[in-house]
Scaffold this motif. Structure first.
Motif, PDB file in Angstrom:
ATOM      1  N   PHE A 197     -29.057   6.835 -17.330  1.00 50.83           N
ATOM      2  CA  PHE A 197     -29.998   7.383 -18.299  1.00 50.83           C
ATOM      3  C   PHE A 197     -29.437   8.608 -19.014  1.00 50.83           C
ATOM      4  CE2 PHE A 197     -33.437   5.521 -15.453  1.00 50.83           C
ATOM      5  CZ  PHE A 197     -33.623   4.431 -16.277  1.00 50.83           C
ATOM      6  N   ASN A 198     -28.717   9.430 -18.272  1.00 47.73           N
ATOM      7  CA  ASN A 198     -28.193  10.672 -18.835  1.00 47.73           C
ATOM      8  C   ASN A 198     -26.767  10.889 -18.359  1.00 47.73           C
ATOM      9  OD1 ASN A 198     -27.679  13.202 -19.849  1.00 47.73           O
ATOM     10  ND2 ASN A 198     -29.406  14.215 -18.870  1.00 47.73           N
ATOM     11  N   SER A 243     -29.457   5.888 -25.443  1.00 46.95           N
ATOM     12  CA  SER A 243     -30.840   6.064 -25.026  1.00 46.95           C
ATOM     13  C   SER A 243     -31.415   7.262 -25.764  1.00 46.95           C
ATOM     14  CB  SER A 243     -30.949   6.266 -23.505  1.00 46.95           C
ATOM     15  OG  SER A 243     -30.391   7.511 -23.123  1.00 46.95           O
ATOM     16  N   ARG A 245     -34.413  10.326 -25.555  1.00 46.70           N
ATOM     17  CA  ARG A 245     -35.423  11.052 -24.795  1.00 46.70           C
ATOM     18  C   ARG A 245     -36.504  11.514 -25.758  1.00 46.70           C
ATOM     19  NH1 ARG A 245     -35.872  12.371 -19.756  1.00 46.70           N
ATOM     20  NH2 ARG A 245     -37.035  14.201 -19.032  1.00 46.70           N
ATOM     21  N   THR A 253     -42.021  13.891 -21.112  1.00 43.33           N
ATOM     22  CA  THR A 253     -40.741  13.413 -21.630  1.00 43.33           C
ATOM     23  C   THR A 253     -40.418  12.087 -20.966  1.00 43.33           C
ATOM     24  OG1 THR A 253     -39.469  14.585 -19.934  1.00 43.33           O
ATOM     25  CG2 THR A 253     -39.882  15.755 -22.006  1.00 43.33           C
ATOM     26  N   ASN A 255     -37.341   8.589 -21.197  1.00 43.23           N
ATOM     27  CA  ASN A 255     -36.158   7.987 -21.799  1.00 43.23           C
ATOM     28  C   ASN A 255     -36.465   6.570 -22.269  1.00 43.23           C
ATOM     29  OD1 ASN A 255     -34.190  10.127 -21.243  1.00 43.23           O
ATOM     30  ND2 ASN A 255     -34.494   9.593 -19.105  1.00 43.23           N
ATOM     31  N   THR A 276     -37.239  13.382 -30.784  1.00 42.34           N
ATOM     32  CA  THR A 276     -36.358  12.582 -29.946  1.00 42.34           C
ATOM     33  C   THR A 276     -34.981  13.231 -29.875  1.00 42.34           C
ATOM     34  OG1 THR A 276     -35.655  11.209 -31.816  1.00 42.34           O
ATOM     35  CG2 THR A 276     -37.544  10.432 -30.525  1.00 42.34           C
ATOM     36  N   GLU A 278     -31.055  12.007 -28.885  1.00 37.19           N
ATOM     37  CA  GLU A 278     -30.183  10.908 -28.511  1.00 37.19           C
ATOM     38  C   GLU A 278     -29.320  11.300 -27.314  1.00 37.19           C
ATOM     39  OE1 GLU A 278     -26.472   8.253 -30.288  1.00 37.19           O
ATOM     40  OE2 GLU A 278     -27.919   9.153 -31.677  1.00 37.19           O
ATOM     41  N   ARG A 279     -29.203  10.374 -26.376  1.00 32.42           N
ATOM     42  CA  ARG A 279     -28.383  10.616 -25.203  1.00 32.42           C
ATOM     43  C   ARG A 279     -27.417   9.460 -25.009  1.00 32.42           C
ATOM     44  NH1 ARG A 279     -31.937  13.344 -20.355  1.00 32.42           N
ATOM     45  NH2 ARG A 279     -32.369  15.295 -21.434  1.00 32.42           N
ATOM     46  N   PRO A 281     -25.638   7.374 -22.204  1.00 25.76           N
ATOM     47  CA  PRO A 281     -25.563   7.117 -20.765  1.00 25.76           C
ATOM     48  C   PRO A 281     -24.109   7.026 -20.324  1.00 25.76           C
ATOM     49  CG  PRO A 281     -26.125   5.110 -21.951  1.00 25.76           C
ATOM     50  CD  PRO A 281     -26.141   6.221 -22.959  1.00 25.76           C
TER      51      PRO A 281
END
Length: 335
Positions: A197-198, A243, A245, A253, A255, A276, A278-279, A281
């Motif tokens: 996820f992160n 992903s 957030r 919060t 994801n 939002t 953007e992340r 993964p």
């Protein structure tokens, strides 16, 4: 440094397939993972998503346990915000009695779906109690019911969770922050950093440091990984994973896999003012040897003793091949 490999399965449904086929593949992949020496096989919880069949991981875990004989099986994870800690404890006490020494109880904090599915899951809950209840309190209640059978200090004191299995499940918290790492450590739970996820390396390092400061050891690391016969094939299959957030005005919060899903989450939550982020993964894609080398480097850098691999490809044959290629590259001995 040596490390174990485990798998996290969402029971993905490829285009043209159905849930029954996805579950058949889940069972077949778990059986292969057992033969190839993987440590554990986890089932994820997702709601209201036509691409994922796994909406009841505890039910699926019981089936996979019955179809295997040695590999550990569990959840990655049960979304505790929706359920009674007492009922979750009873469910996993039953599983642990059915398969002593092979059951993992993985807990997650995320909703596992959009607000309308959360509302449906929580339909009979007291909404005022839900708003005021802290996740850490709920996890502590589960811990008490799971390990002592009883919880004390509140209105449920005296309620006894049964049955008593020969060996209780291993307790695991999945999270993506130093705060979650500390919560897991102080309750005596194993922590798994959710790199799928992160993938932010700074947050990863901070979370590892927080857990190590409390326990003296590193957490496990969950991440996306896919192996193919060539690097180009692996890169093409995986694509560019992202992903997002979502931050709501309420402070919530979550994801989500796309901007469209993020906007829909906000709409269902009744929020027009949201932002939002953007992340990226943590994704490893390449040949079996390339994936192994990347895992070796992460293990050496952070002291990771177990990786939980989420395969970000839906095709059944490709998923199976990835599991085999990585096992071959690692030269895993049979379990």
């Amino acid at each position: 440094m040596s490390y174990s490999l485990s798998l996290l399965d969402k029971s993905l449904i490829p285009e043209g397939a159905d849930a029954a086929q996805a579950f058949q593949h889940t069972v077949a992949l778990a059986q292969s993972a057992e033969c190839l020496g993987y440590r554990r096989y986890w089932l994820a919880e997702h709601h209201g998503n036509k691409n994922y069949a796994g909406s009841a991981p505890e039910v699926l875990a019981a089936h996979v346990l019955a179809k295997t004989s040695r590999i550990r099986v569990g959840t990655g994870g049960v979304m505790l915000q929706h359920y009674s800690p007492f009922k979750v404890a009873e469910t996993f006490r039953v599983l642990a009695a059915l398969a002593p020494g092979r059951v993992d109880l993985g807990i997650g904090k995320a909703p596992g779906g959009l607000p309308l599915t959360s509302k449906a899951l929580q339909w009979l809950h007291d909404p005022e109690k839900k708003r005021s209840e802290d996740f850490g309190v709920r996890l502590a209640e589960l811990d008490a019911f799971l390990y002592d059978g009883v919880a004390s200090g509140h209105a449920l004191a005296g309620a006894v969770a049964t049955p008593q299995p020969p060996q209780l499940p291993q307790r695991v918290l999945l999270g993506g922050s130093p705060e979650s790492a500390v919560l897991a450590a102080r309750l005596g739970w194993q922590f798994v950093y959710a790199g799928h996820f992160n993938g932010d390396p700074v947050n990863l390092a901070q979370s590892i440091a927080a857990y190590r400061a409390e326990t003296g050891r590193a957490p496990w690391l969950a991440l996306f990984a896919f192996a193919a016969h060539t690097h180009d094939e692996a890169a093409e299959r995986v694509g560019a994973l992202r992903s997002f957030r979502v931050y709501l005005p309420t402070g919530q919060t979550v994801n989500l896999p796309s901007l469209e899903a993020a906007a829909e989450f906000a709409r269902q939550a009744g929020a027009s003012d949201f932002r939002t982020e953007e992340r990226r993964p943590h994704v490893i894609a390449g040949t079996g040897e390339e994936v192994r080398a990347a895992l070796d480097a992460l293990s050496a850098q952070h002291g990771i003793e177990e990786f939980v691999i989420d395969i970000p490809v839906a095709d059944f044959a490709a998923r199976h091949a990835s599991v085999e290629l990585l096992a071959r590259a690692r030269e895993l001995a049979p379990a």
